[in-house]
Motif scaffolding. Structure first.
Motif, PDB file in Angstrom:
ATOM      1  N   UNK A  44       0.831  -0.988   0.169  1.00  0.00           N
ATOM      2  CA  UNK A  44      -0.085  -0.253   0.184  1.00  0.00           C
ATOM      3  C   UNK A  44       0.836   1.204  -0.195  1.00  0.00           C
ATOM      4  N   UNK A  45       0.761   2.018  -1.043  1.00  0.00           N
ATOM      5  CA  UNK A  45       1.630   3.371  -1.108  1.00  0.00           C
ATOM      6  C   UNK A  45       0.838   4.444  -0.392  1.00  0.00           C
ATOM      7  N   UNK A  46       1.651   5.116   0.508  1.00  0.00           N
ATOM      8  CA  UNK A  46       1.109   6.387   1.122  1.00  0.00           C
ATOM      9  C   UNK A  46       1.704   7.429   0.128  1.00  0.00           C
ATOM     10  N   UNK A  47       0.572   7.979  -0.368  1.00  0.00           N
ATOM     11  CA  UNK A  47       0.956   9.150  -1.394  1.00  0.00           C
ATOM     12  C   UNK A  47       1.477  10.507  -0.817  1.00  0.00           C
ATOM     13  N   UNK A  48       1.393  10.884   0.439  1.00  0.00           N
ATOM     14  CA  UNK A  48       1.921  11.915   1.099  1.00  0.00           C
ATOM     15  C   UNK A  48       3.250  11.603   1.217  1.00  0.00           C
ATOM     16  N   UNK A  49       3.913  10.481   1.481  1.00  0.00           N
ATOM     17  CA  UNK A  49       5.470  10.217   1.526  1.00  0.00           C
ATOM     18  C   UNK A  49       6.175   9.995   0.227  1.00  0.00           C
ATOM     19  N   UNK A  50       5.194   9.243  -0.813  1.00  0.00           N
ATOM     20  CA  UNK A  50       6.267   8.907  -1.921  1.00  0.00           C
ATOM     21  C   UNK A  50       6.842  10.084  -2.711  1.00  0.00           C
ATOM     22  N   UNK A  51       7.888   9.978  -2.994  1.00  0.00           N
ATOM     23  CA  UNK A  51       8.789  10.884  -3.391  1.00  0.00           C
ATOM     24  C   UNK A  51       8.811  10.764  -4.900  1.00  0.00           C
ATOM     25  N   UNK A  52       8.173   9.573  -5.550  1.00  0.00           N
ATOM     26  CA  UNK A  52       8.065   9.208  -6.835  1.00  0.00           C
ATOM     27  C   UNK A  52       9.531   8.913  -7.554  1.00  0.00           C
ATOM     28  N   UNK A  53      10.586   7.999  -6.948  1.00  0.00           N
ATOM     29  CA  UNK A  53      11.639   7.745  -7.407  1.00  0.00           C
ATOM     30  C   UNK A  53      11.416   6.570  -8.053  1.00  0.00           C
ATOM     31  N   UNK A  54      10.439   5.761  -8.014  1.00  0.00           N
ATOM     32  CA  UNK A  54      10.189   4.575  -8.729  1.00  0.00           C
ATOM     33  C   UNK A  54      11.240   3.224  -8.481  1.00  0.00           C
ATOM     34  N   UNK A  55      11.948   3.370  -7.417  1.00  0.00           N
ATOM     35  CA  UNK A  55      12.652   2.255  -6.972  1.00  0.00           C
ATOM     36  C   UNK A  55      12.067   1.013  -6.875  1.00  0.00           C
ATOM     37  N   UNK A  56      10.669   1.267  -6.368  1.00  0.00           N
ATOM     38  CA  UNK A  56      10.100  -0.074  -5.969  1.00  0.00           C
ATOM     39  C   UNK A  56       9.326  -0.832  -7.288  1.00  0.00           C
ATOM     40  N   UNK A  57       9.440   0.109  -8.385  1.00  0.00           N
ATOM     41  CA  UNK A  57       9.186  -0.479  -9.732  1.00  0.00           C
ATOM     42  C   UNK A  57      10.394  -1.086 -10.305  1.00  0.00           C
ATOM     43  N   UNK A  58      11.434  -0.620 -10.093  1.00  0.00           N
ATOM     44  CA  UNK A  58      12.594  -1.141 -10.885  1.00  0.00           C
ATOM     45  C   UNK A  58      12.940  -2.566  -9.982  1.00  0.00           C
TER      46      UNK A  58
END
Length: 133
Positions: free
Chosen positions: A104-118
């Protein structure tokens, strides 16, 4: 209790929301899978993209969309790789209505680095097979 949201800020149906009597519901509720990634704390900015908190805690507009870790549950094995690599602890592993852990992604905290996808093994496999761009 409404907690989980889509990236556009809309809340998932009540059947996909947590409850205080989850053990009872898991045993008695008909299986109703959610189709999308679950998000929390989604506040959509003027540009239509979820906002994030800056260093002072104020919400600011973002240029990048939230990461889509999976679209259907069968595309996530719950390995916690995305959770482990997130540099700002924006991903929590929480149980679905059957008790399986999903990110579950917390939109407020997410910096959109996309490491999670990589780091996602499923996404790498799907790209190698030509199913994803």
């Amino acid at each position: 209790m409404e907690v989980y949201q889509y990236a556009n800020g809309a809340y998932l149906p009540a059947s996909s929301q947590p409850s205080n009597t989850i053990d009872f519901e898991i045993k008695t509720k008909k299986y109703t899978p959610h189709e999308s990634v679950r998000y929390m704390n989604v506040y959509v900015g003027s540009n239509g993209i979820a906002k994030r908190a800056n260093s002072t805690g104020s919400l600011i507009d973002c240029e990048k969309n939230l990461p889509v870790l999976y679209e259907k549950r069968e595309s996530c094995c719950g390995c916690t790789a995305c959770f482990a690599i997130c540099p700002v602890q924006a991903i929590s592993m929480l149980p679905d209505e059957e008790g399986f852990l999903y990110p579950v992604v917390d939109a407020e905290k997410c910096i959109r680095c996309y490491k999670c996808i990589s780091v996602c093994a499923f996404k790498k496999d799907q790209k190698e097979k030509g199913y994803l761009e």
